[in-house]
Design an enzyme around this catalytic site. Structure first.
Site, PDB file in Angstrom:
ATOM      1  N   HIS A 172      -6.703 -13.927 -25.939  1.00  0.00           N
ATOM      2  CA  HIS A 172      -5.987 -13.384 -24.795  1.00  0.00           C
ATOM      3  C   HIS A 172      -6.805 -13.516 -23.518  1.00  0.00           C
ATOM      4  O   HIS A 172      -8.041 -13.711 -23.553  1.00  0.00           O
ATOM      5  CB  HIS A 172      -5.670 -11.900 -25.040  1.00  0.00           C
ATOM      6  CG  HIS A 172      -6.906 -11.088 -25.271  1.00  0.00           C
ATOM      7  ND1 HIS A 172      -7.721 -10.647 -24.261  1.00  0.00           N
ATOM      8  CD2 HIS A 172      -7.503 -10.671 -26.419  1.00  0.00           C
ATOM      9  CE1 HIS A 172      -8.736  -9.976 -24.751  1.00  0.00           C
ATOM     10  NE2 HIS A 172      -8.635  -9.982 -26.084  1.00  0.00           N
TER      11      HIS A 172
ATOM     12  N   GLU B 184      -6.770  -7.801 -33.600  1.00  0.00           N
ATOM     13  CA  GLU B 184      -8.218  -7.774 -33.572  1.00  0.00           C
ATOM     14  C   GLU B 184      -8.744  -6.852 -34.672  1.00  0.00           C
ATOM     15  O   GLU B 184      -8.046  -5.967 -35.163  1.00  0.00           O
ATOM     16  CB  GLU B 184      -8.715  -7.301 -32.193  1.00  0.00           C
ATOM     17  CG  GLU B 184     -10.223  -7.238 -32.022  1.00  0.00           C
ATOM     18  CD  GLU B 184     -10.939  -8.565 -32.226  1.00  0.00           C
ATOM     19  OE1 GLU B 184     -10.893  -9.091 -33.360  1.00  0.00           O
ATOM     20  OE2 GLU B 184     -11.562  -9.056 -31.267  1.00  0.00           O
TER      21      GLU B 184
END
Length: 230
Positions: A12, A85
């Site tokens: 990201h 994550e």
């Protein structure tokens, strides 16, 4: 000969917590303006790659990045379980200095012995992260055989995917340097997995970090200390 399955993987864009050097894990932090620009530049880079599917993690920072990336491509994206994550438990929202002060032994194992690292309350181990990355990549290869796919995910997930693709042990987790926000890695499968592109950054403007990432077999200590989970 069957066409290769191509899996582009990106982290990201930069977030507010990235800019403050805070551990995010599975907590939320919005993109900075730089992060949004990195995402737009990545979308331009991917024009012409003939993507057939785009997936992001369920994190808002990955979703925001994916939305900006696909805009010039005229594509839609979906959320894919497994791309989140690593859950860092009680460490999330803290700096590494805070973590080292409060959990010195666990902090040291995190860097020096990832295979033996036991997560704090509510968190994950590296083994658990590796297992879901392995399942995710196997699913992509089965469901999208011969396709070109983009995964919008997170730095530790990309490291785990790289381990799977290169058939390396968890002990090598920190061999690669930090993956840049919106850097581009390519995992390619024919007879087996190959990594022809590692964290390409040439599409960035001068405000982003254009230096190419590399693996550093000679100095894993230097490499791992530069890596920040996000």
């Amino acid at each position: 000969m069957n066409a290769a399955t191509k899996v582009f993987v990106t982290r990201h864009g930069q977030t507010e917590w990235n800019a403050k050097a805070l551990l995010q894990g599975q907590k939320e932090s919005g993109l900075t303006e730089l992060g949004r620009e990195q995402s737009r530049l990545l979308g331009r880079r991917l024009q012409g790659e003939q993507l057939t599917a785009v997936y992001s993690s369920a994190s808002s920072r990955a979703i925001s990045t994916a939305r900006l990336v696909v805009e010039p491509l005229g594509l839609r994206f979906s959320q894919l379980p497994g791309l989140e994550e690593m859950d860092l438990g009680e460490w999330q929202g803290l700096s590494f200095a805070d973590v080292a002060g409060r959990w010195p032994e666990a902090h040291e194992r995190f860097w020096s012995a990832p295979a033996d690292f036991m997560a704090t309350a509510g968190g994950e181990s590296f083994r658990e992260l590796f297992q879901r990355a392995e399942k995710c990549l196997a699913w992509i290869n089965e469901e999208h055989a011969g396709d070109t796919v983009l995964l919008v995910t997170h730095s530790l997930v990309i490291k785990a995917l790289w381990l799977v693709a290169t058939d390396r042990p968890l002990a090598d987790f920190w061999v690669t340097e930090e993956f840049a926000p919106c850097g581009l890695t390519l995992l390619e499968h024919r007879q087996g997995w190959e990594v022809p592109l590692l964290d390409e950054r040439g599409h960035f403007s001068s405000t982003a970090e254009p230096m190419a990432a590399r693996t550093d077999e000679r100095s894993p200590e230097l490499s791992r200390r530069r890596s920040k989970p996000a």
